[in-house]
Design a protein around this motif. Structure first.
Motif, PDB file in Angstrom:
ATOM      1  N   GLU A  42       0.826  -1.199   0.000  1.00 41.52           N
ATOM      2  CA  GLU A  42       0.000   0.000   0.000  1.00 41.52           C
ATOM      3  C   GLU A  42       0.862   1.251   0.000  1.00 41.52           C
ATOM      4  OE1 GLU A  42      -4.276  -0.668   2.110  1.00 41.52           O
ATOM      5  OE2 GLU A  42      -2.559  -0.457   3.447  1.00 41.52           O
ATOM      6  N   SER A  43       0.291   2.330  -0.521  1.00 44.61           N
ATOM      7  CA  SER A  43       0.947   3.629  -0.470  1.00 44.61           C
ATOM      8  C   SER A  43       0.243   4.483   0.568  1.00 44.61           C
ATOM      9  CB  SER A  43       0.887   4.317  -1.834  1.00 44.61           C
ATOM     10  OG  SER A  43       1.662   3.607  -2.775  1.00 44.61           O
ATOM     11  N   HIS A  44       1.034   5.122   1.420  1.00 38.13           N
ATOM     12  CA  HIS A  44       0.470   5.960   2.468  1.00 38.13           C
ATOM     13  C   HIS A  44       1.124   7.328   2.449  1.00 38.13           C
ATOM     14  CE1 HIS A  44      -1.907   2.868   4.538  1.00 38.13           C
ATOM     15  NE2 HIS A  44      -0.932   2.042   4.235  1.00 38.13           N
ATOM     16  N   TRP A  45       0.391   8.303   2.967  1.00 40.97           N
ATOM     17  CA  TRP A  45       0.954   9.625   3.117  1.00 40.97           C
ATOM     18  C   TRP A  45       1.949   9.652   4.267  1.00 40.97           C
ATOM     19  CZ3 TRP A  45       0.256  12.577  -0.808  1.00 40.97           C
ATOM     20  CH2 TRP A  45      -0.940  12.563  -1.536  1.00 40.97           C
ATOM     21  N   ALA A  46       3.016  10.394   4.084  1.00 39.18           N
ATOM     22  CA  ALA A  46       3.990  10.632   5.143  1.00 39.18           C
ATOM     23  C   ALA A  46       4.748  11.905   4.787  1.00 39.18           C
ATOM     24  CB  ALA A  46       4.954   9.459   5.302  1.00 39.18           C
ATOM     25  N   ALA A  47       5.343  12.537   5.788  1.00 37.85           N
ATOM     26  CA  ALA A  47       6.089  13.777   5.553  1.00 37.85           C
ATOM     27  C   ALA A  47       7.547  13.555   5.907  1.00 37.85           C
ATOM     28  CB  ALA A  47       5.510  14.917   6.393  1.00 37.85           C
ATOM     29  N   SER A  48       8.395  13.530   4.899  1.00 41.76           N
ATOM     30  CA  SER A  48       9.821  13.309   5.118  1.00 41.76           C
ATOM     31  C   SER A  48      10.586  14.616   4.932  1.00 41.76           C
ATOM     32  CB  SER A  48      10.358  12.251   4.155  1.00 41.76           C
ATOM     33  OG  SER A  48      10.194  12.668   2.808  1.00 41.76           O
ATOM     34  N   ILE A  49      11.812  14.639   5.411  1.00 44.17           N
ATOM     35  CA  ILE A  49      12.651  15.817   5.209  1.00 44.17           C
ATOM     36  C   ILE A  49      12.975  15.945   3.722  1.00 44.17           C
ATOM     37  CG2 ILE A  49      13.601  15.689   7.536  1.00 44.17           C
ATOM     38  CD1 ILE A  49      16.144  14.477   6.352  1.00 44.17           C
ATOM     39  N   SER A  50      13.418  17.108   3.315  1.00 42.66           N
ATOM     40  CA  SER A  50      13.662  17.378   1.892  1.00 42.66           C
ATOM     41  C   SER A  50      14.852  16.577   1.367  1.00 42.66           C
ATOM     42  CB  SER A  50      13.933  18.869   1.685  1.00 42.66           C
ATOM     43  OG  SER A  50      15.203  19.224   2.223  1.00 42.66           O
ATOM     44  N   GLU A  51      14.951  16.489   0.059  1.00 43.98           N
ATOM     45  CA  GLU A  51      16.064  15.770  -0.559  1.00 43.98           C
ATOM     46  C   GLU A  51      17.396  16.433  -0.213  1.00 43.98           C
ATOM     47  OE1 GLU A  51      15.929  12.854  -2.099  1.00 43.98           O
ATOM     48  OE2 GLU A  51      13.799  12.886  -1.558  1.00 43.98           O
TER      49      GLU A  51
END
Length: 411
Positions: A42-51
């Protein structure tokens, strides 16, 4: 709080960026920082730091052999702590204290070593020392060369604000002159997502219809509307009391501040009140309908200060139905008919567990500095503060451990 304690510097690494200017620019935008992350099928929303920030983390990891096997939660804390000490102007001969908490600690490494054990029935030598919770503050102390006390702890999602409580206590007790406090978390792992899904509080999986959501790096227009909009393009509906489903989403990062006695020239805000409370729980993941723990922590933070002098509250508001509503009920109980301006950042950056409380402090300090209240874009506001002199910050975690911090503008 008979002796002033000031925040003299702050720094963070989060989905909002890694400098105060960039963080504030992103707070002025109406977009969220969530992106699609694939976990198993499954694909879920998440907030990661920038590249860009990920590249800085990898540069740190590869800078010395001793850093190569550290968890991201430790590396995030080191990067943020280097920045905050520089911002505070602390010299290398100051032996300041450190208290950086984390809800879960070295989550990524723990899962890696557990998989290794299941496959081979053995684990690598660093498995134990690199996954202990104390690893965070001790490595930050080592990196910065301070000989002061270093403490790590987990008090679930109120961890970072408990770190601030500890720092204030050490300073007021005369056991330290300077203290660095905060929280760090790197929870974007399959097992952690699965745990939140098991609790039925995570936002719905990403669908074809929702893949077009905009993220922080792709939107530049500012958001300064007097009224919000009930746009469906926000997967985390934190502070939306009309939502009919849980919408919590995870984020990652670290946030730290420097504490000093008195009100030095470089002070950003004064800690005018602190409050804390724990309530007996009927269930291990929930708090009472009117959040008794929040009522007590907010009243304790206020002390003799009139409730109507508080201009804004940065709420914990994780985006769950019960979590948002119970905190709102507690605020109504304490502030009665004159509610302060209410905001949160979890609709934008997600719930960063142990780092969340200090990211909320960062938002509060930025609002005080810029004298601008940050609105939640899908919430309707009848008015906003003409001036931001006092802002309260709330955090609570599993176990009903609530903390409230009252910050005041300098002068």
């Amino acid at each position: 709080m008979n002796q002033p304690i000031s925040i003299t510097a702050m720094a963070s690494i989060s989905p909002l960026g890694s400098s105060s200017d960039v963080v504030w620019e992103n707070y002025l935008k109406a977009n969220h920082c969530f992106a699609q992350h694939d976990f198993k099928e499954e694909s879920h929303w998440a907030a990661s730091i920038s590249e860009k920030d990920k590249m800085d983390v990898e540069e740190l990891r590869n800078s010395e052999a001793k850093y190569t096997r550290l968890d991201n939660s430790v590396l995030y804390a080191i990067l943020a702590s280097r920045e905050v000490v520089q911002n505070a102007g602390w010299s290398t001969n100051i032996n300041f204290g450190i208290n950086i908490g984390s809800s879960r600690g070295a989550t990524g490494l723990f899962e890696k070593y557990h998989r290794e054990f299941l496959e081979t029935k053995n684990v690598s030598t660093p498995a134990s020392p690199t996954t202990t919770l104390g690893n965070i503050s001790s490595w930050v102390a080592h990196d910065l060369g301070t000989q002061g006390p270093d403490i790590s702890h987990s008090i679930t999602c109120s961890t970072a604000l408990h770190s601030l409580l500890n720092g204030v206590a050490w300073l007021k007790a005369g056991m330290a002159e300077y203290f660095l406090v905060g929280g760090s978390e790197a929870p974007l792992t399959p097992f952690t997502i699965a745990q939140m899904k098991a609790l039925k509080i995570y936002a719905n999986p990403v669908t074809e219809r929702s893949r077009s959501h905009k993220i922080c790096d792709s939107v530049t227009e500012p958001f300064d509307s007097a009224q919000g909009t009930k746009s469906p393009n926000y997967p985390c509906r934190a502070l939306d009391l009309e939502k009919n489903r849980n919408t919590m989403i995870l984020g990652e990062g670290a946030s730290v501040v420097c504490l000093e006695k008195g009100i030095p020239e470089n002070s950003l805000a004064v800690i005018e009140g602190i409050g804390y409370a724990t309530e007996p729980l009927e269930h291990n993941v929930s708090i009472s309908t009117n959040a008794d723990c929040f009522q007590r922590s907010m009243k304790m933070a206020l002390g003799e200060i009139p409730p109507d002098s508080v201009d804004a509250i940065v709420m914990h508001a994780p985006g769950t139905i019960k979590g948002d509503l119970t905190e709102h009920n507690a605020i109504k109980k304490v502030f009665c008919n004159k509610l302060p301006f209410l905001t949160t950042n979890k609709w934008k950056v997600g719930h960063t567990f142990g780092a969340s409380g200090m990211l909320s402090v960062e938002l509060a300090v930025l609002m005080i500095q810029h004298q601008k209240a940050i609105k939640v874009p899908f919430i309707s506001y009848s008015s906003e503060p003409m001036e931001l002199k006092k802002i309260m910050v709330n955090a609570v975690g599993f176990g009903g451990n609530a903390v409230s911090i009252l910050l005041s503008k300098i002068g």
